[in-house]
Motif scaffolding. Sequence first.
Motif, mmCIF file in Angstrom:
data_model
loop_
_atom_site.group_PDB
_atom_site.id
_atom_site.type_symbol
_atom_site.label_atom_id
_atom_site.label_comp_id
_atom_site.label_asym_id
_atom_site.label_seq_id
_atom_site.Cartn_x
_atom_site.Cartn_y
_atom_site.Cartn_z
ATOM 1 N N ALA A 37 0.949 -0.855 0.207
ATOM 2 C CA ALA A 37 0.091 0.076 -0.057
ATOM 3 C C ALA A 37 0.756 1.414 0.020
ATOM 4 N N PHE A 38 2.254 1.217 0.847
ATOM 5 C CA PHE A 38 2.762 2.530 0.780
ATOM 6 C C PHE A 38 3.804 2.545 -0.284
ATOM 7 N N TYR A 39 4.147 1.530 -1.239
ATOM 8 C CA TYR A 39 4.328 1.274 -2.650
ATOM 9 C C TYR A 39 3.827 2.184 -3.858
ATOM 10 N N GLN A 40 2.651 1.865 -3.360
ATOM 11 C CA GLN A 40 1.421 2.082 -4.498
ATOM 12 C C GLN A 40 1.143 3.617 -3.905
ATOM 13 N N GLY A 41 1.336 4.175 -2.718
ATOM 14 C CA GLY A 41 1.669 5.518 -2.589
ATOM 15 C C GLY A 41 2.611 6.246 -2.688
ATOM 16 N N TRP A 42 3.371 5.339 -2.821
ATOM 17 C CA TRP A 42 4.595 6.838 -3.544
ATOM 18 C C TRP A 42 5.057 6.678 -4.581
ATOM 19 N N LEU A 43 4.391 5.369 -6.034
ATOM 20 C CA LEU A 43 4.796 5.693 -7.330
ATOM 21 C C LEU A 43 3.276 7.286 -7.450
ATOM 22 N N ASP A 76 0.492 19.825 -0.911
ATOM 23 C CA ASP A 76 -0.118 19.085 -2.674
ATOM 24 C C ASP A 76 -0.494 17.755 -3.476
ATOM 25 N N GLY A 77 1.311 17.506 -3.054
ATOM 26 C CA GLY A 77 1.804 15.984 -3.712
ATOM 27 C C GLY A 77 0.680 14.496 -2.623
ATOM 28 N N LEU A 78 0.521 14.637 -1.493
ATOM 29 C CA LEU A 78 0.659 14.668 -0.501
ATOM 30 C C LEU A 78 -1.257 14.258 -0.340
ATOM 31 N N ARG A 79 -1.881 15.478 -1.466
ATOM 32 C CA ARG A 79 -3.048 15.121 -1.689
ATOM 33 C C ARG A 79 -3.427 14.637 -2.441
ATOM 34 N N ASP A 80 -2.568 14.658 -3.816
ATOM 35 C CA ASP A 80 -3.090 12.893 -4.251
ATOM 36 C C ASP A 80 -2.713 12.162 -4.169
ATOM 37 N N VAL A 81 -2.203 11.591 -2.732
ATOM 38 C CA VAL A 81 -2.059 10.568 -2.571
ATOM 39 C C VAL A 81 -3.234 10.093 -1.948
ATOM 40 N N LEU A 82 -2.836 11.331 -0.745
ATOM 41 C CA LEU A 82 -3.745 10.525 0.724
ATOM 42 C C LEU A 82 -5.579 10.651 0.849
ATOM 43 N N ASP A 83 -5.478 11.907 0.238
ATOM 44 C CA ASP A 83 -6.845 12.283 0.384
ATOM 45 C C ASP A 83 -8.322 11.210 -0.182
ATOM 46 N N PRO A 84 -8.480 11.123 0.730
ATOM 47 C CA PRO A 84 -10.075 9.784 -0.289
ATOM 48 C C PRO A 84 -10.551 10.490 -1.036
ATOM 49 N N LYS A 85 -10.990 11.664 -1.000
ATOM 50 C CA LYS A 85 -11.995 12.136 -2.299
ATOM 51 C C LYS A 85 -11.286 13.023 -3.164
ATOM 52 N N GLY A 86 -9.896 12.656 -3.527
ATOM 53 C CA GLY A 86 -9.201 13.500 -4.685
ATOM 54 C C GLY A 86 -9.235 12.945 -5.653
ATOM 55 N N GLY A 87 -9.803 11.500 -6.009
ATOM 56 C CA GLY A 87 -9.783 10.774 -7.337
ATOM 57 C C GLY A 87 -9.306 10.146 -7.540
ATOM 58 N N LEU A 117 -6.394 15.204 7.373
ATOM 59 C CA LEU A 117 -5.820 16.210 8.136
ATOM 60 C C LEU A 117 -4.196 15.899 7.791
ATOM 61 N N ILE A 118 -3.123 15.480 8.013
ATOM 62 C CA ILE A 118 -1.891 15.350 7.396
ATOM 63 C C ILE A 118 -1.725 16.437 5.523
ATOM 64 N N VAL A 119 -2.874 16.071 5.096
ATOM 65 C CA VAL A 119 -2.761 16.626 3.704
ATOM 66 C C VAL A 119 -2.518 18.999 4.230
#
Lengths: 303, 255
Positions: free
Chosen positions: A26-32, A290-301, A221-223
Amino acid sequence: MTNTMTRREWLLSDAPQTRRQARLGAFYQGWLTFRTNKLAMLGLIILILLLGMAAFAPLLAPHSPFAQDLAIRLQPPSAEHWLGTDALGRDILSRLIHGSRITLFIVGTVALIAPLIGLFIGTVAGFAGGWVDQVLMRITDIFLAFPKLILALAFVAALGPSIGNAVLALALTAWPPYARLARAETLTIRHADFIAAARLQGAGRARLLFRHIWPLCVSSLIVRVALDMAGIILSAAGLGFLGLGAQPPMPEWGAMISDGRAYILDFWWVAAMPGLAIFTVSMAFNLLGDGLRDVLDPKGGAK
Amino acid sequence: MTPPMLAIRDLNVWFGEPPDRVDAVKSADISVAQGESFGLVGESGSGKSTILRAVAGLIDSWSGDLQVAGLKVRGARRDRQFFKTVQMVFQDPYASLHPRHSVDAVLSETLHLQGIGNVDQRINKLLDDVGLGRSFRFRYPHQLSGGQRQRVAIARALAAEPRLLLLDEPTSALDVSVQAEILNLLSDLRAEHDLTYLMVTHDLAVVGHMCDRIAVMQHGRLVEELPVADLRRGAAKAEYTRGLIEASGSLGATA
Protein backbone atom coordinates in the motif's frame (compact mmCIF):
# COMPACT_ATOMS: atom_id res chain seq x y z
CA MET A 1 13.94 -11.37 -14.88
CA THR A 2 15.98 -9.05 -12.71
CA ASN A 3 15.88 -8.95 -8.97
CA THR A 4 14.46 -5.41 -8.78
CA MET A 5 11.65 -6.38 -11.12
CA THR A 6 10.53 -9.22 -8.88
CA ARG A 7 10.69 -6.99 -5.84
CA ARG A 8 8.42 -4.55 -7.60
CA GLU A 9 6.00 -7.36 -8.41
CA TRP A 10 6.16 -8.54 -4.82
CA LEU A 11 5.21 -5.06 -3.66
CA LEU A 12 2.39 -4.63 -6.17
CA SER A 13 1.00 -8.12 -5.69
CA ASP A 14 -2.78 -8.33 -5.64
CA ALA A 15 -2.67 -11.15 -3.14
CA PRO A 16 -0.17 -10.30 -0.42
CA GLN A 17 0.87 -13.22 1.76
CA THR A 18 1.64 -11.39 4.98
CA ARG A 19 0.54 -8.32 6.89
CA ARG A 20 3.93 -6.71 6.25
CA GLN A 21 3.73 -7.24 2.51
CA ALA A 22 0.22 -5.75 2.38
CA ARG A 23 1.33 -2.69 4.29
CA LEU A 24 4.50 -2.16 2.26
CA GLY A 25 2.51 -2.70 -0.92
CA ALA A 26 0.00 0.00 0.00
CA PHE A 27 2.88 2.30 0.88
CA TYR A 28 4.66 1.60 -2.40
CA GLN A 29 1.51 2.30 -4.38
CA GLY A 30 1.24 5.69 -2.66
CA TRP A 31 4.88 6.38 -3.46
CA LEU A 32 4.31 5.61 -7.14
CA THR A 33 1.44 8.11 -7.24
CA PHE A 34 3.48 10.70 -5.40
CA ARG A 35 6.45 10.25 -7.71
CA THR A 36 4.47 11.22 -10.79
CA ASN A 37 4.04 14.72 -9.35
CA LYS A 38 7.31 16.42 -10.32
CA LEU A 39 6.72 19.56 -8.26
CA ALA A 40 5.92 17.54 -5.16
CA MET A 41 9.16 15.64 -5.67
CA LEU A 42 10.99 18.97 -5.86
CA GLY A 43 9.40 19.97 -2.55
CA LEU A 44 10.37 16.66 -1.00
CA ILE A 45 13.99 17.02 -2.20
CA ILE A 46 14.23 20.55 -0.78
CA LEU A 47 12.91 19.34 2.56
CA ILE A 48 15.28 16.37 2.64
CA LEU A 49 18.15 18.81 1.96
CA LEU A 50 16.84 21.00 4.77
CA LEU A 51 16.76 18.03 7.13
CA GLY A 52 20.31 17.11 6.15
CA MET A 53 21.37 20.72 6.63
CA ALA A 54 19.89 20.78 10.12
CA ALA A 55 21.37 17.42 11.04
CA PHE A 56 24.90 18.29 9.94
CA ALA A 57 24.80 22.03 10.71
CA PRO A 58 28.10 22.16 12.66
CA LEU A 59 29.91 20.33 9.83
CA LEU A 60 28.37 22.36 7.01
CA ALA A 61 28.63 25.84 8.47
CA PRO A 62 31.89 27.48 7.39
CA HIS A 63 31.96 29.79 10.45
CA SER A 64 30.50 29.92 13.92
CA PRO A 65 26.98 31.38 13.85
CA PHE A 66 27.77 33.45 16.94
CA ALA A 67 31.36 34.67 16.27
CA GLN A 68 31.28 38.44 15.92
CA ASP A 69 33.85 40.46 14.04
CA LEU A 70 32.91 44.13 13.85
CA ALA A 71 35.78 44.78 11.41
CA ILE A 72 33.93 42.89 8.67
CA ARG A 73 30.36 43.92 9.50
CA LEU A 74 27.79 44.26 6.69
CA GLN A 75 30.07 42.78 4.04
CA PRO A 76 28.37 41.90 0.71
CA PRO A 77 28.46 38.27 -0.47
CA SER A 78 32.05 37.20 -1.23
CA ALA A 79 34.20 34.10 -1.54
CA GLU A 80 34.92 34.16 2.20
CA HIS A 81 31.32 34.89 3.28
CA TRP A 82 29.05 33.44 0.58
CA LEU A 83 25.93 35.26 1.73
CA GLY A 84 27.69 38.23 3.32
CA THR A 85 27.82 39.26 6.97
CA ASP A 86 25.33 40.95 9.26
CA ALA A 87 25.54 44.05 11.45
CA LEU A 88 27.75 42.29 14.02
CA GLY A 89 30.04 40.72 11.43
CA ARG A 90 28.53 37.25 11.77
CA ASP A 91 28.50 34.94 8.71
CA ILE A 92 24.91 34.89 7.37
CA LEU A 93 25.26 31.50 5.68
CA SER A 94 26.38 29.87 8.92
CA ARG A 95 23.52 31.49 10.78
CA LEU A 96 21.04 30.31 8.17
CA ILE A 97 22.37 26.76 8.41
CA HIS A 98 22.13 26.70 12.19
CA GLY A 99 18.79 28.50 12.03
CA SER A 100 17.31 25.61 10.03
CA ARG A 101 17.40 23.58 13.26
CA ILE A 102 15.26 26.14 15.05
CA THR A 103 12.84 26.42 12.16
CA LEU A 104 12.46 22.64 11.93
CA PHE A 105 12.05 22.37 15.68
CA ILE A 106 9.25 24.94 15.74
CA VAL A 107 7.47 23.62 12.66
CA GLY A 108 7.86 20.00 13.71
CA THR A 109 6.55 20.49 17.22
CA VAL A 110 3.64 22.69 16.21
CA ALA A 111 2.74 20.33 13.35
CA LEU A 112 2.69 17.48 15.83
CA ILE A 113 0.78 19.12 18.70
CA ALA A 114 -1.85 21.20 16.92
CA PRO A 115 -3.33 18.47 14.66
CA LEU A 116 -3.39 16.03 17.58
CA ILE A 117 -5.37 18.46 19.74
CA GLY A 118 -7.63 19.24 16.79
CA LEU A 119 -8.10 15.59 15.85
CA PHE A 120 -9.00 14.64 19.39
CA ILE A 121 -11.42 17.50 20.01
CA GLY A 122 -12.99 17.28 16.56
CA THR A 123 -13.58 13.54 16.51
CA VAL A 124 -14.85 13.44 20.08
CA ALA A 125 -17.26 16.28 19.30
CA GLY A 126 -18.46 14.71 16.07
CA PHE A 127 -18.77 11.22 17.47
CA ALA A 128 -20.37 12.04 20.81
CA GLY A 129 -22.77 14.67 19.47
CA GLY A 130 -25.24 16.39 21.79
CA TRP A 131 -23.97 18.79 24.45
CA VAL A 132 -20.37 17.50 24.24
CA ASP A 133 -20.35 18.56 20.60
CA GLN A 134 -21.88 21.94 21.47
CA VAL A 135 -19.39 22.74 24.23
CA LEU A 136 -16.31 21.62 22.30
CA MET A 137 -17.28 23.39 19.11
CA ARG A 138 -18.14 26.67 20.90
CA ILE A 139 -14.66 26.59 22.49
CA THR A 140 -13.28 26.06 19.00
CA ASP A 141 -15.32 29.00 17.75
CA ILE A 142 -13.91 31.23 20.46
CA PHE A 143 -10.36 30.39 19.39
CA LEU A 144 -11.27 30.93 15.76
CA ALA A 145 -12.74 34.35 16.53
CA PHE A 146 -9.27 35.83 17.15
CA PRO A 147 -6.74 36.51 14.43
CA LYS A 148 -4.10 33.81 14.81
CA LEU A 149 -1.03 35.96 15.16
CA ILE A 150 -2.71 38.34 17.62
CA LEU A 151 -3.75 35.42 19.82
CA ALA A 152 -0.26 33.94 19.61
CA LEU A 153 1.17 37.36 20.55
CA ALA A 154 -1.11 37.50 23.56
CA PHE A 155 -0.04 34.04 24.69
CA VAL A 156 3.67 34.80 24.30
CA ALA A 157 3.26 38.15 26.01
CA ALA A 158 1.60 36.38 28.93
CA LEU A 159 4.04 33.47 29.10
CA GLY A 160 7.24 35.42 28.35
CA PRO A 161 9.17 35.43 25.07
CA SER A 162 11.09 32.24 24.29
CA ILE A 163 11.11 29.52 21.67
CA GLY A 164 9.23 27.03 23.83
CA ASN A 165 6.48 29.53 24.50
CA ALA A 166 6.35 30.48 20.82
CA VAL A 167 5.77 26.83 19.95
CA LEU A 168 3.09 26.53 22.60
CA ALA A 169 1.36 29.71 21.45
CA LEU A 170 1.42 28.66 17.81
CA ALA A 171 0.08 25.20 18.65
CA LEU A 172 -2.70 26.68 20.79
CA THR A 173 -3.78 28.95 17.97
CA ALA A 174 -3.41 26.44 15.14
CA TRP A 175 -5.64 23.58 16.31
CA PRO A 176 -9.20 24.94 15.72
CA PRO A 177 -9.26 24.46 11.93
CA TYR A 178 -8.12 20.87 12.41
CA ALA A 179 -10.89 20.31 14.94
CA ARG A 180 -13.44 21.61 12.45
CA LEU A 181 -12.07 19.39 9.72
CA ALA A 182 -11.93 16.29 11.92
CA ARG A 183 -15.47 16.89 13.16
CA ALA A 184 -16.81 17.24 9.63
CA GLU A 185 -15.09 14.01 8.58
CA THR A 186 -16.41 12.25 11.67
CA LEU A 187 -19.98 13.35 10.97
CA THR A 188 -19.83 11.83 7.50
CA ILE A 189 -18.61 8.44 8.72
CA ARG A 190 -20.17 8.01 12.12
CA HIS A 191 -23.36 6.49 10.72
CA ALA A 192 -21.55 4.41 8.12
CA ASP A 193 -22.39 0.72 7.99
CA PHE A 194 -18.86 -0.31 8.87
CA ILE A 195 -19.12 1.57 12.16
CA ALA A 196 -22.46 -0.13 12.84
CA ALA A 197 -20.88 -3.47 11.96
CA ALA A 198 -18.04 -2.87 14.41
CA ARG A 199 -20.56 -1.93 17.09
CA LEU A 200 -22.36 -5.20 16.46
CA GLN A 201 -19.11 -6.99 17.26
CA GLY A 202 -19.13 -5.28 20.63
CA ALA A 203 -16.59 -2.54 19.89
CA GLY A 204 -16.62 0.16 22.56
CA ARG A 205 -16.67 3.90 21.95
CA ALA A 206 -12.94 4.34 22.45
CA ARG A 207 -12.13 1.58 19.98
CA LEU A 208 -14.54 2.98 17.39
CA LEU A 209 -12.99 6.41 17.82
CA PHE A 210 -9.31 5.49 17.72
CA ARG A 211 -9.32 2.43 15.48
CA HIS A 212 -12.11 3.18 13.05
CA ILE A 213 -12.65 6.93 12.88
CA TRP A 214 -9.12 8.26 13.39
CA PRO A 215 -7.54 6.39 10.48
CA LEU A 216 -10.08 7.96 8.14
CA CYS A 217 -9.53 11.48 9.46
CA VAL A 218 -5.75 11.34 9.63
CA SER A 219 -5.07 11.41 5.91
CA SER A 220 -7.00 14.60 5.24
CA LEU A 221 -5.40 16.13 8.35
CA ILE A 222 -1.91 15.25 7.11
CA VAL A 223 -2.63 16.97 3.82
CA ARG A 224 -3.95 20.01 5.62
CA VAL A 225 -0.95 20.13 7.94
CA ALA A 226 1.51 19.88 5.07
CA LEU A 227 -0.23 22.82 3.40
CA ASP A 228 -0.32 24.74 6.71
CA MET A 229 3.39 24.21 7.38
CA ALA A 230 4.23 27.27 5.36
CA GLY A 231 1.84 29.32 7.47
CA ILE A 232 3.38 27.96 10.66
CA ILE A 233 6.88 28.86 9.46
CA LEU A 234 5.68 32.35 8.60
CA SER A 235 3.94 32.76 11.97
CA ALA A 236 7.06 31.54 13.77
CA ALA A 237 9.16 33.95 11.72
CA GLY A 238 6.61 36.66 12.48
CA LEU A 239 6.93 36.08 16.20
CA GLY A 240 10.71 36.08 15.84
CA PHE A 241 10.53 39.28 13.82
CA LEU A 242 8.48 40.93 16.57
CA GLY A 243 11.07 39.78 19.10
CA LEU A 244 8.72 37.35 20.84
CA GLY A 245 10.11 34.09 19.51
CA ALA A 246 13.73 33.10 19.52
CA GLN A 247 15.89 35.49 21.52
CA PRO A 248 19.25 36.91 20.40
CA PRO A 249 21.77 35.65 19.61
CA MET A 250 19.84 32.62 18.36
CA PRO A 251 19.92 32.54 14.56
CA GLU A 252 16.17 32.25 14.03
CA TRP A 253 15.27 33.27 10.47
CA GLY A 254 12.48 35.69 11.43
CA ALA A 255 14.68 37.38 13.99
CA MET A 256 17.44 37.65 11.36
CA ILE A 257 15.11 39.51 9.01
CA SER A 258 14.21 41.76 11.89
CA ASP A 259 17.91 42.49 12.47
CA GLY A 260 18.40 43.34 8.81
CA ARG A 261 15.42 45.67 8.70
CA ALA A 262 17.44 48.71 9.74
CA TYR A 263 19.83 48.30 6.80
CA ILE A 264 17.42 46.98 4.21
CA LEU A 265 18.07 49.74 1.64
CA ASP A 266 21.88 49.83 1.75
CA PHE A 267 22.71 46.27 2.80
CA TRP A 268 19.83 44.28 1.32
CA TRP A 269 21.38 40.82 1.77
CA VAL A 270 21.12 40.93 5.55
CA ALA A 271 17.34 40.71 5.39
CA ALA A 272 16.96 39.13 1.95
CA MET A 273 18.94 35.94 2.63
CA PRO A 274 16.86 34.67 5.56
CA GLY A 275 13.77 35.86 3.68
CA LEU A 276 14.80 33.72 0.74
CA ALA A 277 15.32 30.75 3.06
CA ILE A 278 11.82 31.14 4.55
CA PHE A 279 10.37 31.49 1.08
CA THR A 280 12.09 28.35 -0.21
CA VAL A 281 11.09 26.17 2.72
CA SER A 282 7.49 27.43 2.75
CA MET A 283 7.19 26.73 -0.94
CA ALA A 284 8.67 23.26 -0.50
CA PHE A 285 6.07 22.42 2.15
CA ASN A 286 3.27 23.68 -0.09
CA LEU A 287 4.47 21.56 -3.02
CA LEU A 288 4.80 18.54 -0.76
CA GLY A 289 1.30 19.08 0.59
CA ASP A 290 -0.10 19.19 -2.91
CA GLY A 291 1.55 15.89 -3.76
CA LEU A 292 0.42 14.30 -0.51
CA ARG A 293 -3.14 15.30 -1.27
CA ASP A 294 -3.00 13.30 -4.49
CA VAL A 295 -1.84 10.28 -2.54
CA LEU A 296 -3.81 10.49 0.68
CA ASP A 297 -7.04 12.37 0.11
CA PRO A 298 -9.72 9.71 -0.32
CA LYS A 299 -11.90 12.21 -2.11
CA GLY A 300 -9.13 13.27 -4.52
CA GLY A 301 -10.26 10.71 -7.07
CA ALA A 302 -6.95 8.81 -7.08
CA LYS A 303 -8.23 5.28 -6.63
CA MET B 1 -41.05 -25.97 24.26
CA THR B 2 -38.02 -23.98 23.14
CA PRO B 3 -38.63 -20.25 22.91
CA PRO B 4 -38.59 -18.75 19.42
CA MET B 5 -35.20 -17.47 18.24
CA LEU B 6 -36.66 -14.03 17.81
CA ALA B 7 -39.94 -12.77 19.17
CA ILE B 8 -41.11 -9.26 18.28
CA ARG B 9 -44.32 -8.05 19.84
CA ASP B 10 -46.03 -4.73 19.27
CA LEU B 11 -42.86 -3.08 17.93
CA ASN B 12 -43.07 0.63 17.16
CA VAL B 13 -40.09 2.49 15.74
CA TRP B 14 -40.06 6.21 15.12
CA PHE B 15 -37.59 8.90 14.09
CA GLY B 16 -37.52 12.51 15.20
CA GLU B 17 -39.53 14.48 17.74
CA PRO B 18 -43.31 15.04 17.68
CA PRO B 19 -43.90 17.77 15.10
CA ASP B 20 -41.66 15.98 12.59
CA ARG B 21 -42.02 12.52 14.02
CA VAL B 22 -42.04 9.74 11.44
CA ASP B 23 -43.44 6.37 12.47
CA ALA B 24 -41.36 3.91 10.52
CA VAL B 25 -42.80 0.74 12.04
CA LYS B 26 -46.25 0.44 13.62
CA SER B 27 -47.09 -2.37 16.05
CA ALA B 28 -45.32 -5.19 14.27
CA ASP B 29 -45.50 -8.78 15.52
CA ILE B 30 -43.03 -11.32 14.23
CA SER B 31 -41.93 -14.64 15.59
CA VAL B 32 -39.06 -16.56 14.04
CA ALA B 33 -38.55 -20.14 15.18
CA GLN B 34 -35.19 -21.74 15.80
CA GLY B 35 -33.63 -22.81 12.48
CA GLU B 36 -36.22 -21.04 10.38
CA SER B 37 -35.58 -18.66 7.51
CA PHE B 38 -38.00 -15.79 7.65
CA GLY B 39 -38.40 -13.17 4.95
CA LEU B 40 -39.57 -9.60 5.33
CA VAL B 41 -40.87 -8.26 2.04
CA GLY B 42 -42.08 -4.83 1.02
CA GLU B 43 -41.34 -1.83 -1.10
CA SER B 44 -38.65 0.74 -0.23
CA GLY B 45 -39.49 2.73 2.87
CA SER B 46 -41.95 0.19 4.22
CA GLY B 47 -39.89 -0.16 7.40
CA LYS B 48 -38.41 -3.62 6.91
CA SER B 49 -34.75 -2.64 7.37
CA THR B 50 -35.79 -0.51 10.33
CA ILE B 51 -37.03 -3.60 12.14
CA LEU B 52 -33.64 -5.26 11.65
CA ARG B 53 -31.79 -2.21 12.89
CA ALA B 54 -34.00 -1.94 15.97
CA VAL B 55 -33.35 -5.59 16.77
CA ALA B 56 -29.60 -5.11 16.29
CA GLY B 57 -29.58 -2.15 18.67
CA LEU B 58 -28.67 0.46 16.06
CA ILE B 59 -31.83 2.48 16.77
CA ASP B 60 -32.89 3.47 20.26
CA SER B 61 -36.25 5.11 19.56
CA TRP B 62 -38.50 2.08 19.72
CA SER B 63 -41.09 0.58 22.02
CA GLY B 64 -42.54 -2.85 22.38
CA ASP B 65 -41.22 -6.22 23.37
CA LEU B 66 -38.10 -7.79 21.82
CA GLN B 67 -36.86 -11.21 22.82
CA VAL B 68 -33.84 -12.93 21.36
CA ALA B 69 -33.51 -16.62 22.26
CA GLY B 70 -35.84 -16.04 25.18
CA LEU B 71 -33.89 -13.05 26.55
CA LYS B 72 -35.44 -9.60 26.61
CA VAL B 73 -33.47 -6.68 25.13
CA ARG B 74 -33.97 -3.00 25.91
CA GLY B 75 -33.10 0.30 24.23
CA ALA B 76 -29.99 0.39 22.09
CA ARG B 77 -27.70 -1.34 24.58
CA ARG B 78 -26.74 -4.90 23.88
CA ASP B 79 -24.46 -7.11 25.89
CA ARG B 80 -21.69 -9.48 24.85
CA GLN B 81 -24.03 -12.44 24.87
CA PHE B 82 -26.31 -10.69 22.38
CA PHE B 83 -23.47 -10.07 19.92
CA LYS B 84 -22.52 -13.72 20.19
CA THR B 85 -26.08 -14.75 19.34
CA VAL B 86 -27.10 -12.18 16.74
CA GLN B 87 -25.10 -10.79 13.85
CA MET B 88 -26.03 -8.74 10.83
CA VAL B 89 -25.03 -8.58 7.16
CA PHE B 90 -25.56 -5.16 5.66
CA GLN B 91 -27.05 -4.24 2.34
CA ASP B 92 -24.16 -2.44 0.68
CA PRO B 93 -20.82 -4.26 0.88
CA TYR B 94 -19.14 -1.08 -0.37
CA ALA B 95 -20.22 0.74 2.79
CA SER B 96 -20.00 -2.01 5.36
CA LEU B 97 -16.24 -2.61 5.18
CA HIS B 98 -13.80 -0.08 6.61
CA PRO B 99 -11.89 1.27 3.58
CA ARG B 100 -8.56 1.28 5.42
CA HIS B 101 -8.82 -2.12 7.08
CA SER B 102 -7.62 -5.24 5.30
CA VAL B 103 -9.67 -8.43 5.39
CA ASP B 104 -7.23 -9.72 7.96
CA ALA B 105 -7.66 -6.63 10.15
CA VAL B 106 -11.46 -6.82 9.97
CA LEU B 107 -11.61 -10.47 10.91
CA SER B 108 -8.93 -10.44 13.58
CA GLU B 109 -10.51 -7.43 15.27
CA THR B 110 -13.85 -9.22 15.27
CA LEU B 111 -12.35 -12.37 16.73
CA HIS B 112 -10.48 -10.34 19.32
CA LEU B 113 -13.64 -8.44 20.33
CA GLN B 114 -15.62 -11.64 20.59
CA GLY B 115 -12.93 -13.13 22.79
CA ILE B 116 -12.02 -15.93 20.44
CA GLY B 117 -8.43 -17.14 20.42
CA ASN B 118 -6.45 -19.02 17.79
CA VAL B 119 -6.95 -16.13 15.38
CA ASP B 120 -4.74 -17.30 12.50
CA GLN B 121 -6.45 -20.63 12.12
CA ARG B 122 -9.92 -19.22 12.60
CA ILE B 123 -9.43 -16.57 9.91
CA ASN B 124 -8.33 -19.15 7.38
CA LYS B 125 -11.28 -21.34 8.29
CA LEU B 126 -13.71 -18.42 7.94
CA LEU B 127 -12.31 -17.48 4.55
CA ASP B 128 -12.64 -21.09 3.40
CA ASP B 129 -16.20 -21.20 4.73
CA VAL B 130 -17.34 -18.23 2.65
CA GLY B 131 -15.53 -19.46 -0.44
CA LEU B 132 -12.69 -16.93 -0.45
CA GLY B 133 -9.20 -18.38 -0.70
CA ARG B 134 -6.52 -17.60 1.84
CA SER B 135 -4.90 -15.40 -0.78
CA PHE B 136 -7.59 -12.82 0.02
CA ARG B 137 -6.57 -12.50 3.61
CA PHE B 138 -4.36 -9.42 3.35
CA ARG B 139 -6.26 -7.55 0.68
CA TYR B 140 -7.95 -4.23 1.22
CA PRO B 141 -11.62 -3.68 0.28
CA HIS B 142 -10.67 -1.70 -2.83
CA GLN B 143 -8.90 -4.78 -4.14
CA LEU B 144 -12.10 -6.84 -3.91
CA SER B 145 -15.19 -7.08 -6.11
CA GLY B 146 -18.67 -6.47 -4.71
CA GLY B 147 -19.38 -10.17 -4.30
CA GLN B 148 -16.04 -10.75 -2.61
CA ARG B 149 -16.70 -7.89 -0.23
CA GLN B 150 -20.06 -9.32 0.70
CA ARG B 151 -18.36 -12.65 1.37
CA VAL B 152 -15.97 -10.87 3.74
CA ALA B 153 -18.94 -9.22 5.45
CA ILE B 154 -20.58 -12.62 5.84
CA ALA B 155 -17.35 -14.06 7.23
CA ARG B 156 -17.27 -11.21 9.74
CA ALA B 157 -20.85 -11.93 10.79
CA LEU B 158 -20.07 -15.63 11.15
CA ALA B 159 -16.87 -15.10 13.14
CA ALA B 160 -18.61 -15.24 16.51
CA GLU B 161 -20.64 -18.30 15.46
CA PRO B 162 -23.99 -16.58 15.94
CA ARG B 163 -27.32 -18.41 15.87
CA LEU B 164 -29.44 -15.67 14.33
CA LEU B 165 -28.31 -13.78 11.24
CA LEU B 166 -30.05 -10.56 10.25
CA LEU B 167 -29.72 -10.13 6.49
CA ASP B 168 -30.49 -6.64 5.21
CA GLU B 169 -30.99 -7.09 1.46
CA PRO B 170 -27.63 -8.86 1.26
CA THR B 171 -27.69 -9.14 -2.53
CA SER B 172 -29.47 -6.03 -3.78
CA ALA B 173 -26.22 -4.12 -4.37
CA LEU B 174 -24.71 -6.93 -6.43
CA ASP B 175 -24.82 -8.09 -10.04
CA VAL B 176 -27.44 -10.69 -10.89
CA SER B 177 -24.91 -13.48 -11.45
CA VAL B 178 -23.16 -12.68 -8.19
CA GLN B 179 -26.50 -12.52 -6.37
CA ALA B 180 -27.11 -16.20 -7.04
CA GLU B 181 -23.65 -17.10 -5.73
CA ILE B 182 -24.18 -15.22 -2.49
CA LEU B 183 -27.67 -16.65 -2.01
CA ASN B 184 -26.38 -20.18 -2.51
CA LEU B 185 -23.59 -19.48 -0.08
CA LEU B 186 -26.09 -18.25 2.50
CA SER B 187 -28.27 -21.35 1.99
CA ASP B 188 -25.26 -23.64 2.41
CA LEU B 189 -24.09 -21.81 5.51
CA ARG B 190 -27.51 -22.05 7.08
CA ALA B 191 -27.57 -25.80 6.62
CA GLU B 192 -23.98 -26.18 7.81
CA HIS B 193 -24.13 -23.98 10.91
CA ASP B 194 -27.78 -24.48 11.80
CA LEU B 195 -28.50 -20.77 11.52
CA THR B 196 -31.74 -18.86 11.81
CA TYR B 197 -32.25 -16.14 9.20
CA LEU B 198 -34.31 -13.00 9.30
CA MET B 199 -33.97 -11.64 5.80
CA VAL B 200 -35.14 -8.34 4.40
CA THR B 201 -35.63 -8.06 0.68
CA HIS B 202 -37.86 -6.55 -1.95
CA ASP B 203 -37.16 -9.36 -4.37
CA LEU B 204 -39.80 -12.09 -4.24
CA ALA B 205 -37.60 -14.45 -6.24
CA VAL B 206 -35.00 -14.27 -3.50
CA VAL B 207 -37.64 -14.98 -0.88
CA GLY B 208 -38.92 -18.00 -2.82
CA HIS B 209 -35.39 -19.35 -2.98
CA MET B 210 -34.33 -18.65 0.59
CA CYS B 211 -37.23 -18.48 2.99
CA ASP B 212 -39.75 -20.74 4.69
CA ARG B 213 -42.17 -18.05 5.73
CA ILE B 214 -42.57 -14.40 4.83
CA ALA B 215 -44.25 -11.30 6.16
CA VAL B 216 -45.31 -8.53 3.81
CA MET B 217 -44.97 -4.92 4.96
CA GLN B 218 -46.54 -1.74 3.70
CA HIS B 219 -46.22 1.75 5.19
CA GLY B 220 -44.71 0.40 8.40
CA ARG B 221 -47.41 -2.19 9.05
CA LEU B 222 -47.39 -5.94 8.56
CA VAL B 223 -49.99 -6.65 5.92
CA GLU B 224 -49.84 -10.39 5.79
CA GLU B 225 -47.83 -13.36 6.98
CA LEU B 226 -47.78 -16.53 4.91
CA PRO B 227 -45.71 -19.62 4.15
CA VAL B 228 -43.66 -19.47 0.98
CA ALA B 229 -45.59 -22.44 -0.41
CA ASP B 230 -48.72 -20.28 -0.38
CA LEU B 231 -46.83 -17.51 -2.10
CA ARG B 232 -45.86 -19.90 -4.88
CA ARG B 233 -49.43 -21.16 -5.26
CA GLY B 234 -50.59 -17.57 -5.47
CA ALA B 235 -52.73 -18.05 -2.38
CA ALA B 236 -51.98 -14.63 -0.90
CA LYS B 237 -54.99 -13.13 0.85
CA ALA B 238 -54.14 -9.45 1.04
CA GLU B 239 -54.70 -7.22 -1.98
CA TYR B 240 -51.27 -5.63 -1.57
CA THR B 241 -49.43 -8.96 -1.56
CA ARG B 242 -51.15 -10.04 -4.74
CA GLY B 243 -50.16 -6.75 -6.35
CA LEU B 244 -46.59 -7.30 -5.26
CA ILE B 245 -46.54 -10.83 -6.71
CA GLU B 246 -48.01 -9.60 -9.95
CA ALA B 247 -45.48 -6.78 -10.24
CA SER B 248 -42.49 -9.03 -9.61
CA GLY B 249 -43.96 -11.76 -11.83
CA SER B 250 -44.17 -9.42 -14.80
CA LEU B 251 -40.67 -8.23 -13.96
CA GLY B 252 -39.47 -11.81 -13.94
CA ALA B 253 -41.05 -12.45 -17.33
CA THR B 254 -39.34 -9.51 -18.99
CA ALA B 255 -35.95 -10.20 -17.43
